[in-house]
Design an enzyme around this catalytic site. Structure first.
Site, PDB file in Angstrom:
ATOM      1  N   ASP A 451      40.243  21.043  23.880  1.00 37.54           N
ATOM      2  CA  ASP A 451      39.906  20.576  25.230  1.00 37.54           C
ATOM      3  C   ASP A 451      39.553  19.095  25.239  1.00 37.54           C
ATOM      4  OD1 ASP A 451      39.905  23.338  26.119  1.00 37.54           O
ATOM      5  OD2 ASP A 451      38.010  23.508  25.056  1.00 37.54           O
ATOM      6  N   SER A 476      37.264  14.203  27.077  1.00 37.57           N
ATOM      7  CA  SER A 476      36.724  15.550  27.054  1.00 37.57           C
ATOM      8  C   SER A 476      37.135  16.163  28.385  1.00 37.57           C
ATOM      9  CB  SER A 476      35.210  15.500  26.927  1.00 37.57           C
ATOM     10  OG  SER A 476      34.699  16.780  27.188  1.00 37.57           O
ATOM     11  N   ARG A 477      37.910  17.233  28.315  1.00 40.95           N
ATOM     12  CA  ARG A 477      38.488  17.729  29.560  1.00 40.95           C
ATOM     13  C   ARG A 477      37.572  18.658  30.334  1.00 40.95           C
ATOM     14  NH1 ARG A 477      42.892  18.383  25.972  1.00 40.95           N
ATOM     15  NH2 ARG A 477      43.972  16.396  25.918  1.00 40.95           N
ATOM     16  N   VAL A 478      36.572  19.235  29.691  1.00 36.84           N
ATOM     17  CA  VAL A 478      35.738  20.181  30.428  1.00 36.84           C
ATOM     18  C   VAL A 478      34.247  19.867  30.425  1.00 36.84           C
ATOM     19  CG1 VAL A 478      37.290  22.155  30.262  1.00 36.84           C
ATOM     20  CG2 VAL A 478      35.687  21.722  28.440  1.00 36.84           C
TER      21      VAL A 478
END
Ligand code: ATP
Ligand code: MG
Length: 619
Positions: A451, A476-478
């Site tokens: 992620d 950081s995608r989440v």
């Protein structure tokens, strides 16, 4: 016409009625075939019969049941216990496999002296008619080739992928390749004592490791055997190293932060509990340090940490153990170690074993952080085994299922839903690149599974910017949704400011005349860069980070010389923590910087800067 030979061995001579019954059963299984029965007597069997039909073993002997007790005993000694393989691969739809169900080995209570006696006295024909219930049906074969920790076996037609095999000498192996008439497996322990023509049996189980609280503070090998010299331990719980990842409906959103204690990461690349964040970079760029600092930062936060060393030097692992012990972090940490000295099969199973240990805690409702250091070496170990197993090489000579190797591992990281206890596994896989090439096969695979990534660069590291995070290539995608309001506010412009500064800095190198605005931006950028530098093993609390970033982004440091920013930072944080403890407390409780707090922070900086600069004048 081919003759099928069926060998029947018994402890005592069989009566003609018994022979008739046995022959009837097997003739009906092989209708239309030319079947020949061979009878043998072997007193060692004590009682019962053993029928060998091709590669199939119908073992109803008392001897094997006693052996089973012994092996169970031995297995619990070496901490490898078995769990049943979930039926994944449908076996061939032959009459054989349809009628013969794999049955678990006899339960221990069946094996006391009375039962043994009863069994020897029982009519053998009775046992034959019940063979599909009480017989331990195994598939057997023999070792054709062995070497480099790999064996090729013939027979074993019903072996399953990932199944554990038992070799005659007591060693265990895992099935990794299934082809016509040939089964390839990797030997886990004692590989030197395996030789050709040894008998190999299927077990219907997969390798398991001990799990639970007893492992905390210990260094174990991938089979769960302690290697820290602190003595053996007994665990009553085991988990298979391979397990299905939690389903979508079992998962919750990533909504709580997993704080690393590193200002650059927590502000710009925030990680949430249940996330998978890759740490990627060339050798010696501080990858392991980021992971170890994150473990250190979990002290007192109720997070269990697992560090899996794959193909590392033993000295690296022991220095990590020392660091963690010195700082009191071992009490909540487990280290699974497969060093470069260990065989490729052990390195291959290490991350799965670590994950199984983590899952036990996760399903108990705890938060777990697991570090895989590193997956490039894991892929190399798997490639070595695959080539030895003669599987066709693909890109960069890796086998075709290399993606599955890592995806099935990293999918097991999750944040569980409240119904399942709300536990989580946060994974920090590490990948080493060659000359910064993140588009190589393994890096791209893992980047696409995780992620987000923290990208470390040698140039930055060598220029003294440590941690050497390339802000532009890191994401950081989440985790962002797990940040507090205050952190989001102060870190909002930070990333943009930094990348603007790095661009401008390139121009500034040419010595061009700079207008005032650009010069100010450069000065500000230099200070920001200094602020996000952080030494190893010195984690910062999130409140300290917010205060520092607030001070920086409000441009309150413009009077402090760049060379003294690091010193100022350390001293100011200490001063603020003590003299303004109420502000820190309020910030922790409400998670926001109110107007009033903002004013007090500004006062604090101005007050401290005066003292700090005067201090310099004295020197
Ligand atoms: P390898 O490729 O050998 O695994 P690595 O990328 O994991 O290396 P580390 O072992 O973490 O790198 O760090 C390499 C060296 O850099 C260590 O001596 C470490 O102390 C130092 N180092 C790492 N981070 C920092 C930092 N933020 N400040 C100062 N020194 C650092
Ligand atoms: Mg390292």
């Amino acid at each position: 016409m081919m003759v099928r030979a069926i060998e029947v061995t018994s402890a005592t001579e069989l009566s003609s009625a018994q022979i008739k019954k046995i022959e009837k059963v097997f003739l009906s299984k092989h209708k239309g075939e030319n079947v020949e029965f061979v009878y043998k007597i072997d007193k060692e069997l004590i009682g019962g019969i053993l029928v060998v039909d091709g590669d199939k073993y119908y073992d109803g002997t008392v001897r094997s049941q006693i052996d089973k007790i012994n092996t169970d005993f031995k297995m619990s000694e070496v901490y490898v216990q078995a769990a049943t393989v979930p039926k994944r691969r449908k076996s061939k739809p032959s009459a054989d496999s349809a009628s013969v169900k794999k049955t678990p080995a006899a339960a221990p209570e069946q094996l006391n002296a009375e039962n043994i006696k009863a069994q020897t006295e029982k009519e053998l024909s009775d046992i034959v008619s019940r063979y599909n219930k009480s017989f331990d049906v195994r598939h057997a074969g023999s070792v054709e080739f062995c070497g480099d920790g790999v064996i090729m076996c013939n027979g074993l037609s019903a072996a399953e992928y990932g199944e554990m095999l038992q070799i005659e000498n007591g060693a265990q192996a895992i099935v990794l390749s299934l082809s016509d008439g040939n089964v390839g497996a990797i030997v886990l322990d004692d590989e030197d004592s395996v030789s050709a023509h040894m008998l190999v049996k299927t077990t219907g189980m997969i390798v398991s490791v001990p799990v639970g609280d007893k492992l905390l503070g210990r260094v174990v090998n991938p089979l769960g055997k302690p290697v820290d010299g602190l003595g053996e331990f007994t665990s009553d719980k085991y988990r298979p190293i391979e397990a299905l990842a939690p389903a979508i409906k079992d998962r919750d959103k990533v909504n709580t932060p997993m704080l690393t204690g590193l200002l650059a990461v927590d502000s710009m690349i925030p990680i949430g509990k249940g996330q998978r964040e890759l740490i990627i970079g060339d050798r010696q760029t501080g990858k392991t340090s980021i992971a170890v600092d994150t473990i250190l930062n979990q002290k007192g936060k109720g997070v269990i940490c697992i560090y899996v060393a794959i193909g590392q030097k033993s000295s690296t692992v022991s220095s990590i153990v020392n660091t963690l012990t010195e700082r009191g972090a071992m009490e909540y940490t487990v280290i699974v170690s497969a060093t470069a000295r260990d065989s490729a099969p052990l390195q291959y199973i290490a991350p799965y074993a670590g994950c199984a240990i983590a899952e036990e805690f996760m399903y108990a409702g705890k938060d777990v952080l697991i570090v895989y250091d590193d997956l490039s070496k894991h892929a190399v170990a798997y490639r070595a085994m695959s080539l030895l197993l003669k599987r066709p090489p693909g890109r960069e000579a890796y086998p075709g299922d290399i993606f599955y190797l890592h995806s099935r591992l990293l999918e097991r990281a999750a944040k569980l839903s409240p119904e399942l206890g709300g536990g989580s596994i946060t994974a920090l896989p590490i990948v080493e690149t060659l000359a910064g090439d993140i588009s190589a096969y393994i890096p791209t695979n893992i980047i696409s599974i995780t992620d987000g990534q923290i990208y470390l660069e040698s140039e930055l590291f060598n220029a003294g910017i440590r941690p050497a995070i390339n802000v532009g290539l890191s994401v950081s995608r989440v985790g962002g949704s797990a940040q507090t309001k205050a952190m989001r506010k102060v870190s909002g412009k930070l990333r943009l400011d930094l990348s603007q500064y790095r661009e401008l800095a390139v121009f500034a190198q040419f010595g061009a005349d700079l207008d005032d605005a650009t010069a100010r931006l450069l000065e500000q950028g230099k200070r920001t860069t200094e602020i996000i530098k952080q030494d190893v093993h010195s984690p910062m609390s999130v409140e300290q980070q917010i205060i520092l970033l607030y001070v920086t982004t409000k441009q309150l440091l413009k009077d402090i010389p760049v060379a003294r920013i690091a010193e100022f930072k350390d001293k100011f944080i200490k001063f603020f923590d003590i003299d303004y403890a109420d502000v820190v407390k309020e910030l922790r409780e409400c998670g926001e910087i109110t107007m009033d707090m903002g004013i007090r922070i500004e006062d604090a900086v101005n007050e401290f800067a005066l003292y700090f600069l005067k201090d310099e004048a004295h020197e």
